[in-house]
Design an enzyme around this catalytic site. Structure first.
Site, PDB file in Angstrom:
ATOM      1  N   HIS A 101      17.473 -13.152  -0.703  1.00  0.00           N
ATOM      2  CA  HIS A 101      17.451 -11.686  -0.916  1.00  0.00           C
ATOM      3  C   HIS A 101      16.208 -11.262  -1.717  1.00  0.00           C
ATOM      4  O   HIS A 101      16.303 -10.846  -2.876  1.00  0.00           O
ATOM      5  CB  HIS A 101      18.724 -11.213  -1.626  1.00  0.00           C
ATOM      6  N   ARG A 130      21.314  -5.927   4.843  1.00  0.00           N
ATOM      7  CA  ARG A 130      22.491  -6.325   4.082  1.00  0.00           C
ATOM      8  C   ARG A 130      23.303  -7.331   4.883  1.00  0.00           C
ATOM      9  O   ARG A 130      23.472  -7.169   6.098  1.00  0.00           O
ATOM     10  CB  ARG A 130      23.386  -5.093   3.776  1.00  0.00           C
TER      11      ARG A 130
HETATM   12  P1  NDP Z   1      17.231   4.843   5.262  1.00  0.00           P
HETATM   13  O1  NDP Z   1      18.463   5.504   4.759  1.00  0.00           O
HETATM   14  O2  NDP Z   1      15.916   5.482   5.023  1.00  0.00           O
HETATM   15  O3  NDP Z   1      17.354   4.631   6.853  1.00  0.00           O
HETATM   16  C1  NDP Z   1      18.518   4.189   7.440  1.00  0.00           C
HETATM   17  C2  NDP Z   1      18.331   4.137   8.969  1.00  0.00           C
HETATM   18  O4  NDP Z   1      19.505   3.569   9.564  1.00  0.00           O
HETATM   19  C3  NDP Z   1      18.159   5.532   9.573  1.00  0.00           C
HETATM   20  O5  NDP Z   1      17.216   5.482  10.626  1.00  0.00           O
HETATM   21  C4  NDP Z   1      19.551   5.838  10.122  1.00  0.00           C
HETATM   22  O6  NDP Z   1      19.575   6.700  11.252  1.00  0.00           O
HETATM   23  C5  NDP Z   1      20.005   4.459  10.558  1.00  0.00           C
HETATM   24  N1  NDP Z   1      21.464   4.382  10.624  1.00  0.00           N
HETATM   25  C6  NDP Z   1      22.355   4.561   9.618  1.00  0.00           C
HETATM   26  N2  NDP Z   1      23.611   4.419  10.088  1.00  0.00           N
HETATM   27  C7  NDP Z   1      23.512   4.150  11.408  1.00  0.00           C
HETATM   28  C8  NDP Z   1      24.461   3.922  12.440  1.00  0.00           C
HETATM   29  N3  NDP Z   1      25.779   3.931  12.208  1.00  0.00           N
HETATM   30  N4  NDP Z   1      23.993   3.678  13.684  1.00  0.00           N
HETATM   31  C9  NDP Z   1      22.663   3.682  13.942  1.00  0.00           C
HETATM   32  N5  NDP Z   1      21.697   3.898  13.008  1.00  0.00           N
HETATM   33  C10 NDP Z   1      22.138   4.124  11.756  1.00  0.00           C
HETATM   34  O7  NDP Z   1      17.258   3.347   4.690  1.00  0.00           O
HETATM   35  P2  NDP Z   1      16.009   2.420   4.306  1.00  0.00           P
HETATM   36  O8  NDP Z   1      15.157   2.244   5.510  1.00  0.00           O
HETATM   37  O9  NDP Z   1      15.371   2.896   3.067  1.00  0.00           O
HETATM   38  O10 NDP Z   1      16.762   1.049   3.915  1.00  0.00           O
HETATM   39  C11 NDP Z   1      17.615   0.361   4.798  1.00  0.00           C
HETATM   40  C12 NDP Z   1      18.383  -0.700   4.034  1.00  0.00           C
HETATM   41  O11 NDP Z   1      17.541  -1.804   3.700  1.00  0.00           O
HETATM   42  C13 NDP Z   1      18.918  -0.252   2.663  1.00  0.00           C
HETATM   43  O12 NDP Z   1      20.105   0.488   2.820  1.00  0.00           O
HETATM   44  C14 NDP Z   1      19.145  -1.577   1.960  1.00  0.00           C
HETATM   45  O13 NDP Z   1      20.458  -2.012   2.158  1.00  0.00           O
HETATM   46  C15 NDP Z   1      18.198  -2.545   2.671  1.00  0.00           C
HETATM   47  N6  NDP Z   1      17.186  -3.085   1.749  1.00  0.00           N
HETATM   48  C16 NDP Z   1      17.047  -4.458   1.650  1.00  0.00           C
HETATM   49  C17 NDP Z   1      16.107  -5.002   0.796  1.00  0.00           C
HETATM   50  C18 NDP Z   1      15.886  -6.484   0.702  1.00  0.00           C
HETATM   51  O14 NDP Z   1      15.176  -6.942  -0.201  1.00  0.00           O
HETATM   52  N7  NDP Z   1      16.427  -7.302   1.594  1.00  0.00           N
HETATM   53  C19 NDP Z   1      15.241  -4.140  -0.043  1.00  0.00           C
HETATM   54  C20 NDP Z   1      15.440  -2.729   0.175  1.00  0.00           C
HETATM   55  C21 NDP Z   1      16.392  -2.230   1.032  1.00  0.00           C
HETATM   56  P3  NDP Z   1      19.008   8.235  11.168  1.00  0.00           P
HETATM   57  O15 NDP Z   1      17.510   8.081  11.071  1.00  0.00           O
HETATM   58  O16 NDP Z   1      19.440   8.808  12.455  1.00  0.00           O
HETATM   59  O17 NDP Z   1      19.628   8.833   9.951  1.00  0.00           O
END
Ligand code: NDP
Length: 312
Positions: free
Chosen positions: A275, A227
């Site tokens: 995007h 994002r």
């Molecule tokens: P998930 O919710 O599965 O994973 C999120 C990860 O980020 C987890 O490992 C989590 O840690 C970590 N995280 C969250 N907050 C923090 C923080 N404050 N500090 C450190 N680590 C943090 O998300 P996805 O992998 O499914 O997707 C990620 C993002 O990708 C989506 O939210 C979306 O915005 C974006 N996206 C973009 C697309 C595009 O076309 N460009 C398409 C699809 C998605 P923990 O494992 O410890 O919980």
């Protein structure tokens, strides 16, 4: 059991692209594509991506709000979203594969310095680059969730050294893991290519700022596929101008579509993509929705439930 009333309501995606895949995946349910066709109190499931604040408030009696996107930051931030209705996000294996393909392509291009070679060609310079092998290159992944873990696996398959940063301390096979604020500096220090796959939350908004970028090795490449709100644009532009960063690949932006006057468009050290790293595919997404509908009916735990307090 009576059919569920399922309403598809979002301005961000064309209902026409979804009508057929949803009808095929949910043959026993009643689908609505116009909120005026039915009393909100009768709706069991709302399918949405982004809705204007207040638009989902009437669906207090729904049993599920199902996002058709993986990122749910706009829904989570809406104070009018009915608090007691579970919110689930999309987790579609075909989107995950698309993200792996995008990330692997951009990492490999950064690894081989294709950005630098394009510059050389524009300037008619013949200067062969001595690139290390992937096994000598360290790639950092911000976020080891659904997407981060799959991207890590793809990169490990090409022999890259992979490290990851997440909120909680958990192990991921083959990946050097770092967690929380305490682990960030050590994680960044050796991430020559950094792939951002964090959700946008209160804890991650603007995280990629000057101090953060200063923590990367000199000449690192940033690839943001998550994002735009993760990045402080002024700080990133300054780091690129100063040569702290060699290149940035940006798929997502603070304002989308990226305005024509934005400096990223013509910046020699920035690659802009609109995007599209992993777009929702209505056909495969409908299969995920159908599985959650089946689980709802069977009283089984739903997939992709969002922790609204945590923001993802
Ligand atoms: P998930 O919710 O599965 O994973 C999120 C990860 O980020 C987890 O490992 C989590 O840690 C970590 N995280 C969250 N907050 C923090 C923080 N404050 N500090 C450190 N680590 C943090 O998300 P996805 O992998 O499914 O997707 C990620 C993002 O990708 C989506 O939210 C979306 O915005 C974006 N996206 C973009 C697309 C595009 O076309 N460009 C398409 C699809 C998605 P923990 O494992 O410890 O919980």
């Amino acid at each position: 059991m009576r059919p569920f009333n399922i309403l598809f309501v979002t301005a961000e995606e064309s209902a026409e692209r979804w009508r057929e895949p949803l009808s095929a995946a949910l043959p026993g349910e009643r689908l609505y594509f116009d909120a005026d066709e039915i009393d909100p109190a009768e709706i069991d499931i709302v399918l949405t991506a982004v809705a204007p604040s207040g638009a989902l408030a009437p669906f207090r009696r729904a049993r599920l709000i199902q996002s058709i996107w993986m990122g749910v930051e706009t829904l989570v931030a809406d104070p009018t979203l009915p608090p007691d209705v579970p919110l689930a996000r999309m987790i579609d294996p075909s989107m995950t594969r698309a993200m792996v393909e995008s990330a692997v392509a951009h990492v490999t291009a950064a690894h081989l310095q294709l950005d630098e070679l394009a510059r050389q060609q524009r300037e008619a310079r013949w200067e062969p680059l001595r690139n290390p092998l992937a096994s000598e290159r360290t790639v950092g992944i911000l976020g080891l969730g659904e997407l981060g873990r799959a991207v890590a696996e793809g990169l490990l398959g090409l022999d890259f050294r992979v490290r990851g940063w997440r909120r909680t301390a958990r192990r991921t096979q083959g990946v050097e893991c770092f967690a929380g604020e305490g682990g960030l500096a050590a994680f960044l220090a050796k991430s020559e290519i950094l792939v951002a796959l964090l959700p946008l939350t209160a804890g991650t908004r603007g995280r990629i700022d000057a101090k953060f970028l200063d923590g990367l090795p000199a000449g690192a490449v940033l690839i943001n596929l998550a994002r735009g709100g993760l990045v402080n644009d002024d700080d990133l532009l300054r780091a690129l101008e100063a040569g702290r960063l060699r290149h940035a690949v940006l798929d997502v932006f603070n304002v989308e579509p990226l305005p024509p006057e934005h400096p990223y468009w013509h910046h020699p050290r920035v690659t802009v993509t609109p995007h599209m790293a992993a777009l929702t595919n209505p056909r495969t997404a409908a299969a995920f929705i159908a599985e959650n509908v089946r689980r709802l009916r069977a009283g089984e735990p739903l997939l992709g439930i969002v922790d609204r307090g945590r923001g993802y």
